[in-house]
Each structure stands twice: as structure tokens, then as C-alpha cells.
Write a protein that holds these residues in place. Structure first.
Motif, PDB file in Angstrom:
ATOM      1  N   TRP A  40       1.167 -12.803   4.739  1.00  6.08           N
ATOM      2  CA  TRP A  40       0.502 -11.662   5.376  1.00  6.08           C
ATOM      3  C   TRP A  40      -0.434 -12.136   6.480  1.00  6.08           C
ATOM      4  CZ3 TRP A  40       3.240  -7.849   4.111  1.00  6.08           C
ATOM      5  CH2 TRP A  40       3.681  -7.644   2.813  1.00  6.08           C
ATOM      6  N   GLY A  41      -0.547 -11.351   7.524  1.00  3.13           N
ATOM      7  CA  GLY A  41      -1.472 -11.676   8.608  1.00  3.13           C
ATOM      8  C   GLY A  41      -1.634 -10.496   9.548  1.00  3.13           C
ATOM      9  N   ALA A  42      -2.494 -10.670  10.528  1.00  3.58           N
ATOM     10  CA  ALA A  42      -2.747  -9.612  11.509  1.00  3.58           C
ATOM     11  C   ALA A  42      -1.672  -9.638  12.591  1.00  3.58           C
ATOM     12  CB  ALA A  42      -4.125  -9.797  12.139  1.00  3.58           C
ATOM     13  N   PHE A 129       3.132 -14.360  -0.336  1.00  2.00           N
ATOM     14  CA  PHE A 129       2.864 -12.922  -0.358  1.00  2.00           C
ATOM     15  C   PHE A 129       1.851 -12.539  -1.431  1.00  2.00           C
ATOM     16  CE2 PHE A 129       6.900 -10.898   1.634  1.00  2.00           C
ATOM     17  CZ  PHE A 129       6.393 -11.155   2.885  1.00  2.00           C
ATOM     18  N   SER A 130       1.570 -13.430  -2.364  1.00  2.00           N
ATOM     19  CA  SER A 130       0.696 -13.059  -3.479  1.00  2.00           C
ATOM     20  C   SER A 130      -0.778 -13.035  -3.097  1.00  2.00           C
ATOM     21  CB  SER A 130       0.910 -14.006  -4.657  1.00  2.00           C
ATOM     22  OG  SER A 130       0.615 -15.333  -4.270  1.00  2.00           O
ATOM     23  N   ASP A 131      -1.140 -13.609  -1.961  1.00  2.28           N
ATOM     24  CA  ASP A 131      -2.529 -13.594  -1.502  1.00  2.28           C
ATOM     25  C   ASP A 131      -2.749 -12.326  -0.683  1.00  2.28           C
ATOM     26  OD1 ASP A 131      -5.133 -14.319  -0.879  1.00  2.28           O
ATOM     27  OD2 ASP A 131      -4.525 -15.482   0.871  1.00  2.28           O
ATOM     28  N   PHE A 132      -3.419 -11.338  -1.273  1.00  4.18           N
ATOM     29  CA  PHE A 132      -3.570 -10.040  -0.637  1.00  4.18           C
ATOM     30  C   PHE A 132      -4.855  -9.889   0.163  1.00  4.18           C
ATOM     31  CE2 PHE A 132      -1.204  -8.544  -4.585  1.00  4.18           C
ATOM     32  CZ  PHE A 132       0.009  -8.827  -4.022  1.00  4.18           C
ATOM     33  N   GLY A 133      -5.651 -10.904   0.244  1.00 11.02           N
ATOM     34  CA  GLY A 133      -6.900 -10.763   0.978  1.00 11.02           C
ATOM     35  C   GLY A 133      -8.025 -10.294   0.084  1.00 11.02           C
ATOM     36  N   GLN A 134      -9.012  -9.685   0.689  1.00 10.93           N
ATOM     37  CA  GLN A 134     -10.246  -9.384  -0.027  1.00 10.93           C
ATOM     38  C   GLN A 134     -10.171  -8.139  -0.896  1.00 10.93           C
ATOM     39  OE1 GLN A 134     -13.173  -9.373   3.025  1.00 10.93           O
ATOM     40  NE2 GLN A 134     -12.936 -11.539   3.440  1.00 10.93           N
ATOM     41  N   GLY A 136      -7.531  -6.940  -2.543  1.00 12.99           N
ATOM     42  CA  GLY A 136      -6.618  -7.079  -3.663  1.00 12.99           C
ATOM     43  C   GLY A 136      -5.427  -6.150  -3.647  1.00 12.99           C
ATOM     44  N   VAL A 137      -5.217  -5.407  -2.562  1.00 15.30           N
ATOM     45  CA  VAL A 137      -4.091  -4.495  -2.462  1.00 15.30           C
ATOM     46  C   VAL A 137      -3.046  -5.099  -1.533  1.00 15.30           C
ATOM     47  CG1 VAL A 137      -3.351  -2.192  -1.725  1.00 15.30           C
ATOM     48  CG2 VAL A 137      -5.556  -2.493  -2.852  1.00 15.30           C
ATOM     49  N   SER A 138      -1.810  -5.141  -1.989  1.00 14.32           N
ATOM     50  CA  SER A 138      -0.727  -5.673  -1.168  1.00 14.32           C
ATOM     51  C   SER A 138      -0.572  -4.843   0.097  1.00 14.32           C
ATOM     52  CB  SER A 138       0.587  -5.652  -1.951  1.00 14.32           C
ATOM     53  OG  SER A 138       1.674  -5.863  -1.099  1.00 14.32           O
ATOM     54  N   PHE A 145       5.582   0.794   0.963  1.00 13.65           N
ATOM     55  CA  PHE A 145       6.750   0.153   0.337  1.00 13.65           C
ATOM     56  C   PHE A 145       6.516   0.060  -1.167  1.00 13.65           C
ATOM     57  CE2 PHE A 145       6.724  -1.638   4.667  1.00 13.65           C
ATOM     58  CZ  PHE A 145       8.014  -1.318   5.061  1.00 13.65           C
ATOM     59  N   ASP A 146       7.595   0.003  -1.940  1.00 10.96           N
ATOM     60  CA  ASP A 146       7.485  -0.101  -3.393  1.00 10.96           C
ATOM     61  C   ASP A 146       7.011  -1.481  -3.841  1.00 10.96           C
ATOM     62  OD1 ASP A 146       8.307   2.507  -3.751  1.00 10.96           O
ATOM     63  OD2 ASP A 146      10.419   1.959  -3.942  1.00 10.96           O
ATOM     64  N   ASP A 147       7.418  -2.522  -3.105  1.00  7.27           N
ATOM     65  CA  ASP A 147       7.027  -3.885  -3.439  1.00  7.27           C
ATOM     66  C   ASP A 147       7.162  -4.753  -2.182  1.00  7.27           C
ATOM     67  OD1 ASP A 147       9.757  -4.340  -3.145  1.00  7.27           O
ATOM     68  OD2 ASP A 147      10.133  -4.466  -5.287  1.00  7.27           O
ATOM     69  N   ASP A 148       7.103  -6.071  -2.355  1.00  9.81           N
ATOM     70  CA  ASP A 148       7.129  -6.979  -1.208  1.00  9.81           C
ATOM     71  C   ASP A 148       8.533  -7.344  -0.738  1.00  9.81           C
ATOM     72  OD1 ASP A 148       4.356  -7.074  -1.288  1.00  9.81           O
ATOM     73  OD2 ASP A 148       4.320  -8.848  -2.565  1.00  9.81           O
ATOM     74  N   THR A 149       9.578  -6.863  -1.418  1.00  9.13           N
ATOM     75  CA  THR A 149      10.924  -7.312  -1.055  1.00  9.13           C
ATOM     76  C   THR A 149      11.386  -6.775   0.300  1.00  9.13           C
ATOM     77  OG1 THR A 149      11.897  -5.535  -2.379  1.00  9.13           O
ATOM     78  CG2 THR A 149      11.700  -7.697  -3.423  1.00  9.13           C
ATOM     79  N   MET A 150      11.021  -5.552   0.668  1.00 11.33           N
ATOM     80  CA  MET A 150      11.436  -5.013   1.966  1.00 11.33           C
ATOM     81  C   MET A 150      10.760  -5.757   3.118  1.00 11.33           C
ATOM     82  SD  MET A 150      13.401  -3.213   3.742  1.00 11.33           S
ATOM     83  CE  MET A 150      14.160  -1.969   2.757  1.00 11.33           C
TER      84      MET A 150
END
Length: 174
Positions: A40-42, A129-134, A136-138, A145-150
Motif C-alpha cells: 500500500w502507498g500514496a 498488504f498486511s501493513d494497513f498503516g495507522q 488499521g483498516v485495509s 473491495f471485499d478483500d485484498d485479492t482484487m
């Protein structure tokens, strides 16, 4: 002597949007192998002439990724050997460095196997992908999205496009 090239890429979570949070990463090319690192990133807007690989918007700005996702698990897939036609055997994949997230390891293994099979090169993949930042929400859940697969599939599509272009350039130059 083989040269090493690093190609940044990004995929905004919302199509047509060129700012916000998205999947960012790099592809490191060395000869006929690649290391793909993403998380994840900006995603920011920049002028089109400042970028080699870009996601075009409706004006002269493009989306580029910033931020440095932490290094996640690392796996390697080798292209299947082809003896008298394509192999139906699974693509050989090894987990080189484990991580705290089983989902990240599985996404990385699956992505590296598919890329190695499509491109025909050894492919290393590090997924974070498991590091969601501060908060804690993906970012994937926040984007609907339902999860991180898309988002991972969207990133894989972009990486496949870049690697295919680079492979074609390599074939033409030799």
C-alpha cells in the motif's frame, strides 16, 4: 555486462482516479529475471513527461506511487521447463523469506508463479498488504473491495503489462 533497472509502478484503487491510496511498488530487472515488490502507498498526480510508466488520466497528469511499503515475505518462481510443448506441471515456487501474514505469502506465491509462467523468467515477489498503516483498516476495504485479492490482481495486471513490454524490448535488442 547486465544492467539493472528499477521501474516504479502504481495502481489506484478507484479506476480513473489518479490520487489517494493504491498499490505501489517497483520492478527490478536484471537480465532475464525480475523482482516485484509491492504494498500500500500514496498515489499522486504528476506531469506526464516526468514518468516512464504511467496511468493516464483525462488530462496531462498521470498517477505515480509514493511511499515505501515494508518488505514482506519473499518467494521465487521459476518458469516451467518446456520439453516438447508447454508443461502441465505446476510452476516451481519457493518461499525464501517468511512473513507475519499468511495471506501476503499466499498472494506472493500465486503472483510469482503466474508471472513466471507468462513471462518465462525467474520472478521474485515480495508482497506487503498486511501493513494497513495507522488506522488499521485495509485500503481495499475502505475502497469497497471485499478483500485484498482484487487490488493484488490489478497490480499483477500492471506488472504483467510492464514485464511483457520489457521482454519484447529485450528480444528486439538481441
Amino acid at each position: 555486462m547486465e544492467s539493472t533497472r528499477i521501474i516504479p509502478f502504481c495502481v489506484p484503487l478507484t479506476p480513473g482516479e489518479s490520487s489517494g491510496v493504491g498499490v505501489v511498488g517497483t520492478i527490478t530487472l536484471r537480465g532475464q529475471s525480475a523482482i516485484v515488490w509491492f504494498g500500500w502507498g500514496a498515489v499522486e498526480r504528476r506531469e506526464e513527461e516526468d514518468c516512464d510508466y504511467k496511468i493516464k488520466s483525462d488530462n496531462s497528469t498521470v498517477a505515480v506511487g509514493t511511499g515505501r511499503p515494508p518488505m514482506g515475505s519473499l518467494c521465487l518462481s521459476m518458469p516451467p521447463s518446456t520439453r516438447k510443448g508447454p508443461s502441465r506441471m505446476p510452476t516451481p515456487t519457493s518461499q525464501l523469506v517468511g512473513g507475519s501474514s499468511d495471506e501476503d505469502m499466499m498472494l506472493g506465491q500465486q503472483m510469482s508463479a503466474r508471472l513466471a509462467k507468462r513471462i518465462g523468467w525467474p520472478i521474485f515477489v515480495s508482497c506487503s498488504f498486511s501493513d494497513f498503516g495507522q488506522n488499521g483498516v485495509s485500503p481495499a476495504l475502505a475502497a469497497g473491495f471485499d478483500d485484498d485479492t482484487m487490488p493484488a490482481a490489478m497490480a499483477e495486471k500492471e506488472v504483467t503489462k510492464i514485464l511483457t513490454l520489457e521482454k519484447d524490448k529485450l528480444v528486439v535488442s538481441t
